[in-house]
Write an enzyme that holds these catalytic residues in place. Structure first.
Site, PDB file in Angstrom:
ATOM      1  N   ILE A  53      17.748   8.776 126.632  1.00 52.36           N
ATOM      2  CA  ILE A  53      17.277   8.076 125.617  1.00 52.36           C
ATOM      3  C   ILE A  53      15.952   7.132 126.654  1.00 52.36           C
ATOM      4  O   ILE A  53      14.983   6.841 125.963  1.00 52.36           O
ATOM      5  CB  ILE A  53      17.811   7.136 124.573  1.00 52.36           C
ATOM      6  N   THR A  88      27.131  -1.163 114.960  1.00 51.45           N
ATOM      7  CA  THR A  88      28.305  -1.599 114.710  1.00 51.45           C
ATOM      8  C   THR A  88      28.587  -2.752 114.072  1.00 51.45           C
ATOM      9  O   THR A  88      27.927  -3.762 114.154  1.00 51.45           O
ATOM     10  CB  THR A  88      29.342  -1.463 116.131  1.00 51.45           C
ATOM     11  N   ASP A  89      29.810  -3.016 113.327  1.00 52.85           N
ATOM     12  CA  ASP A  89      30.167  -4.428 112.659  1.00 52.85           C
ATOM     13  C   ASP A  89      30.804  -5.171 113.933  1.00 52.85           C
ATOM     14  O   ASP A  89      30.856  -6.511 113.580  1.00 52.85           O
ATOM     15  CB  ASP A  89      31.216  -4.190 111.876  1.00 52.85           C
ATOM     16  N   GLU A  90      31.067  -4.886 114.992  1.00 56.11           N
ATOM     17  CA  GLU A  90      31.319  -5.655 116.145  1.00 56.11           C
ATOM     18  C   GLU A  90      30.491  -6.705 116.471  1.00 56.11           C
ATOM     19  O   GLU A  90      30.775  -7.683 117.340  1.00 56.11           O
ATOM     20  CB  GLU A  90      31.825  -4.869 117.236  1.00 56.11           C
ATOM     21  N   TYR A  98      30.361  -4.643 125.130  1.00 55.06           N
ATOM     22  CA  TYR A  98      29.868  -3.657 124.281  1.00 55.06           C
ATOM     23  C   TYR A  98      29.192  -4.082 123.054  1.00 55.06           C
ATOM     24  O   TYR A  98      27.983  -3.740 122.670  1.00 55.06           O
ATOM     25  CB  TYR A  98      30.992  -2.578 123.776  1.00 55.06           C
ATOM     26  N   LYS A 129      25.312  -3.970 121.877  1.00 53.01           N
ATOM     27  CA  LYS A 129      24.833  -3.439 120.588  1.00 53.01           C
ATOM     28  C   LYS A 129      23.878  -4.473 119.709  1.00 53.01           C
ATOM     29  O   LYS A 129      23.000  -4.251 119.179  1.00 53.01           O
ATOM     30  CB  LYS A 129      25.814  -2.806 119.533  1.00 53.01           C
ATOM     31  N   GLY A 163      39.591 -11.321 125.361  1.00 58.16           N
ATOM     32  CA  GLY A 163      38.905 -11.389 124.366  1.00 58.16           C
ATOM     33  C   GLY A 163      38.790 -10.525 123.101  1.00 58.16           C
ATOM     34  O   GLY A 163      37.844 -10.332 122.233  1.00 58.16           O
TER      35      GLY A 163
HETATM   36  P1  NAD Z   1      30.420   8.421 121.535  1.00 62.54           P
HETATM   37  O1  NAD Z   1      30.697   7.494 122.772  1.00 62.54           O
HETATM   38  O2  NAD Z   1      31.404   9.173 120.794  1.00 62.54           O
HETATM   39  O3  NAD Z   1      29.230   9.280 121.655  1.00 62.54           O
HETATM   40  C1  NAD Z   1      28.083   8.515 122.497  1.00 62.54           C
HETATM   41  C2  NAD Z   1      27.076   9.822 122.678  1.00 62.54           C
HETATM   42  O4  NAD Z   1      26.094   9.363 123.370  1.00 62.54           O
HETATM   43  C3  NAD Z   1      27.640  10.762 123.710  1.00 62.54           C
HETATM   44  O5  NAD Z   1      27.572  12.188 123.252  1.00 62.54           O
HETATM   45  C4  NAD Z   1      26.963  10.486 125.068  1.00 62.54           C
HETATM   46  O6  NAD Z   1      26.745  11.434 126.068  1.00 62.54           O
HETATM   47  C5  NAD Z   1      25.465  10.133 124.684  1.00 62.54           C
HETATM   48  N1  NAD Z   1      24.840   9.169 125.403  1.00 62.54           N
HETATM   49  C6  NAD Z   1      25.415   7.904 126.201  1.00 62.54           C
HETATM   50  N2  NAD Z   1      24.137   7.481 126.854  1.00 62.54           N
HETATM   51  C7  NAD Z   1      23.282   8.100 126.482  1.00 62.54           C
HETATM   52  C8  NAD Z   1      21.750   7.922 127.133  1.00 62.54           C
HETATM   53  N3  NAD Z   1      21.561   7.188 127.833  1.00 62.54           N
HETATM   54  N4  NAD Z   1      20.847   8.942 126.533  1.00 62.54           N
HETATM   55  C9  NAD Z   1      21.338  10.142 125.651  1.00 62.54           C
HETATM   56  N5  NAD Z   1      22.638  10.134 125.313  1.00 62.54           N
HETATM   57  C10 NAD Z   1      23.384   9.201 125.853  1.00 62.54           C
HETATM   58  O7  NAD Z   1      29.999   7.475 120.603  1.00 62.54           O
HETATM   59  P2  NAD Z   1      30.178   7.374 118.829  1.00 62.54           P
HETATM   60  O8  NAD Z   1      31.667   6.873 118.477  1.00 62.54           O
HETATM   61  O9  NAD Z   1      29.889   8.890 118.389  1.00 62.54           O
HETATM   62  O10 NAD Z   1      29.310   6.098 118.298  1.00 62.54           O
HETATM   63  C11 NAD Z   1      27.928   6.591 118.057  1.00 62.54           C
HETATM   64  C12 NAD Z   1      27.152   5.364 117.670  1.00 62.54           C
HETATM   65  O11 NAD Z   1      27.717   4.906 116.584  1.00 62.54           O
HETATM   66  C13 NAD Z   1      27.014   4.295 118.837  1.00 62.54           C
HETATM   67  O12 NAD Z   1      25.721   3.889 118.749  1.00 62.54           O
HETATM   68  C14 NAD Z   1      28.061   3.373 118.439  1.00 62.54           C
HETATM   69  O13 NAD Z   1      27.752   2.203 119.017  1.00 62.54           O
HETATM   70  C15 NAD Z   1      27.911   3.800 116.814  1.00 62.54           C
HETATM   71  N6  NAD Z   1      29.389   3.048 116.085  1.00 62.54           N
HETATM   72  C16 NAD Z   1      30.345   3.728 116.596  1.00 62.54           C
HETATM   73  C17 NAD Z   1      31.577   3.505 115.671  1.00 62.54           C
HETATM   74  C18 NAD Z   1      32.956   3.841 116.138  1.00 62.54           C
HETATM   75  O14 NAD Z   1      33.901   3.487 115.480  1.00 62.54           O
HETATM   76  N7  NAD Z   1      33.023   5.073 117.083  1.00 62.54           N
HETATM   77  C19 NAD Z   1      31.664   2.569 114.788  1.00 62.54           C
HETATM   78  C20 NAD Z   1      30.396   1.830 114.539  1.00 62.54           C
HETATM   79  C21 NAD Z   1      29.343   2.319 115.232  1.00 62.54           C
HETATM   80  P1  TYD Z   2      39.228   1.161 119.811  1.00 63.49           P
HETATM   81  O1  TYD Z   2      39.658   2.579 118.912  1.00 63.49           O
HETATM   82  O2  TYD Z   2      39.238   1.219 121.117  1.00 63.49           O
HETATM   83  O3  TYD Z   2      38.066   0.575 118.650  1.00 63.49           O
HETATM   84  P2  TYD Z   2      37.460  -1.055 118.811  1.00 63.49           P
HETATM   85  O4  TYD Z   2      37.848  -1.652 119.944  1.00 63.49           O
HETATM   86  O5  TYD Z   2      36.063  -0.566 118.737  1.00 63.49           O
HETATM   87  O6  TYD Z   2      38.010  -1.511 117.478  1.00 63.49           O
HETATM   88  O7  TYD Z   2      40.462   0.254 119.203  1.00 63.49           O
HETATM   89  C1  TYD Z   2      40.789   0.002 118.039  1.00 63.49           C
HETATM   90  C2  TYD Z   2      42.023  -1.058 117.990  1.00 63.49           C
HETATM   91  O8  TYD Z   2      42.983  -0.804 118.519  1.00 63.49           O
HETATM   92  C3  TYD Z   2      41.593  -2.404 118.780  1.00 63.49           C
HETATM   93  O9  TYD Z   2      41.976  -3.534 118.137  1.00 63.49           O
HETATM   94  C4  TYD Z   2      42.092  -2.132 120.095  1.00 63.49           C
HETATM   95  C5  TYD Z   2      43.402  -1.290 119.920  1.00 63.49           C
HETATM   96  N1  TYD Z   2      43.947  -0.513 120.555  1.00 63.49           N
HETATM   97  C6  TYD Z   2      45.441  -0.508 121.124  1.00 63.49           C
HETATM   98  O10 TYD Z   2      46.082  -1.251 120.780  1.00 63.49           O
HETATM   99  N2  TYD Z   2      45.744   0.281 122.095  1.00 63.49           N
HETATM  100  C7  TYD Z   2      44.789   1.276 122.745  1.00 63.49           C
HETATM  101  O11 TYD Z   2      45.413   2.198 123.760  1.00 63.49           O
HETATM  102  C8  TYD Z   2      43.638   1.380 122.166  1.00 63.49           C
HETATM  103  C9  TYD Z   2      42.577   2.332 122.906  1.00 63.49           C
HETATM  104  C10 TYD Z   2      43.066   0.635 121.287  1.00 63.49           C
END
Ligand code: NAD
Ligand code: TYD
Length: 352
Positions: free
Chosen positions: A58, A132-134, A158, A162, A292
């Site tokens: 990107i 994200t909500d984080e 992270y 974001k 953290g």
């Molecule tokens: P993911 O890590 O599964 O996928 C990320 C994708 O982005 C991958 O396919 C990777 O190859 C691609 N990517 C990484 N760097 C890139 C770059 N520089 N240029 C182009 N492509 C690139 O992530 P996800 O869980 O699908 O999350 C997607 C989005 O949603 C993220 O922005 C994340 O912050 C947000 N989000 C995720 C969650 C969650 O629970 N997974 C919750 C809220 C928001």
């Molecule tokens: P994760 O799926 O990494 O999402 P996020 O950190 O973005 O919330 O983790 C979800 C919750 O689970 C988080 O509180 C961390 C905890 N966790 C474990 O307890 N063990 C694990 O091996 C992982 C990956 C996460």
């Protein structure tokens, strides 16, 4: 025509599949294919005539500009990011590069393209940033859930990256008039999630007879949303959202980590009992806490519900059953993604 970034990842991949199965015009997918990106997820649609895939960053302004001029999308949806908190603790550099610098470059490419548009093409163009909500930090046990007016208080590299990207998106709206929308969503789960995140990691480890690692006391709380509900919310915001606004998206499913893991164990006990007839819960192992570690996330999703009419369809109980079943039925996909680099990560994170 929509340009999706990060569409080979978990949420982006689900979005691409859902959008193409629902016949939404054309879709261009730009993904760098980091360890988290996987084209196996998109096998069922890669031959569609209205779909094209480009491997790239990107942050590559000339590539992005070329794609925008060639495909003339009416929207960019930015899913691309480094997304795993634990990896951001071990090595924040990639998070700064993709989530902040990458989003900056993408915004600049979008702005240049937007400036060339006229008439209805200009009126309809949208840049939707998936966040994200984080970014809101952590909540005390009885504090009200995050609303869109909560201050940003990110605690992990992270979350900070974001948060920075959200601020850039906001500034490109106020300063340059780029028509942006931002969504801040809670923890997602469902098909095609990389098994570094809690839910797929636990399912995968359970089936392989490995420990199920719980950080600290396991009483941290997350609000879980089934991924297809998130994708529908994004689609709703894209079509009905008010420009420059942010929308919180959540599942109303606050759960402690330990209860999530116990639920997965009891579903697996029914669907695929261990050969010794003991429960998978026997594999639960408490390990060192994440530095953290945010104690609680919770989302107040009343704005998107009342203004745009979106509500999640799945409860945690329905979504987690579907998810466990999906992983049982798709072991090939899991085997395909747990390559050498995945094993290196697991040994770094869980043996140190
Ligand atoms: P993911 O890590 O599964 O996928 C990320 C994708 O982005 C991958 O396919 C990777 O190859 C691609 N990517 C990484 N760097 C890139 C770059 N520089 N240029 C182009 N492509 C690139 O992530 P996800 O869980 O699908 O999350 C997607 C989005 O949603 C993220 O922005 C994340 O912050 C947000 N989000 C995720 C969650 C969650 O629970 N997974 C919750 C809220 C928001
Ligand atoms: P994760 O799926 O990494 O999402 P996020 O950190 O973005 O919330 O983790 C979800 C919750 O689970 C988080 O509180 C961390 C905890 N966790 C474990 O307890 N063990 C694990 O091996 C992982 C990956 C996460």
């Amino acid at each position: 025509m929509i340009l999706v970034t990060g569409g080979a990842g978990f949420i982006g991949g689900n979005f691409v599949l859902q959008a193409l199965q629902a016949n939404v015009g054309g879709l261009v997918n730009l993904d760098k294919l980091t360890y988290a990106g996987n084209l196996q997820t998109l096998q069922s649609i890669h031959h569609f005539p209205n779909y094209s895939f480009y491997q790239g960053d990107i942050g590559d302004k000339s590539l992005v500009s070329k794609l925008l001029i060639q495909h003339r999308p009416s929207a960019i949806i930015n899913f691309a990011a480094e997304s795993h908190v634990d990896r951001s603790i071990h090595g924040p550099q990639d998070f700064i590069q993709t989530n902040i610098v990458g989003t900056f470059n993408l915004l600049e490419s979008a702005r240049l393209y937007f400036d060339t548009l006229e008439g209805s093409e200009k009126d309809h163009f949208r840049f939707l940033h998936v966040s994200t909500d984080e970014v809101y930090g952590t909540l005390e046990k009885s504090a009200p859930a995050f609303s869109e007016t909560n201050p940003y208080e990110p605690n992990s590299p992270y979350a900070a990256s974001k948060a920075a990207s959200d601020h850039l998106v906001r500034a490109w709206f106020h300063t340059y008039g780029l028509p942006v929308l931002t969504t801040n969503c809670s923890n997602n789960y469902g098909p095609y999630q990389f098994p570094e995140k809690l839910i797929p990691l636990v399912i995968n480890n359970a089936l392989k007879g490995k420990p199920l690692p719980i950080y600290g006391d396991g009483l941290q709380v997350r609000d879980w949303l089934y991924v297809t509900d998130h994708c529908e919310a994004i689609y709703t915001v894209l079509h009905k959202g008010k420009l420059g606004e942010t929308y919180n998206i959540g599942g109303n499913n606050e759960k402690t980590n330990i209860s999530v893991v116990q639920t997965i164990c009891s579903i697996l006990d029914q669907l695929k009992p261990r050969s010794d007839q003991k429960s998978y819960a026997e594999q639960i192992t408490f390990v060192k806490d994440r530095p953290g570690h945010d104690r609680r996330y919770a989302i107040n999703a009343s704005k998107i519900a009342s203004e745009l009419g979106w509500k999640p369809k799945e409860t945690f109980e329905t979504g987690i059953c579907k998810t466990v079943q999906w992983y049982l039925d798709n072991q090939d996909w899991v085997e395909g993604v747990v390559s050498g680099s995945y094993r290196d990560w697991v040994s770094k994170q869980y043996t140190e």
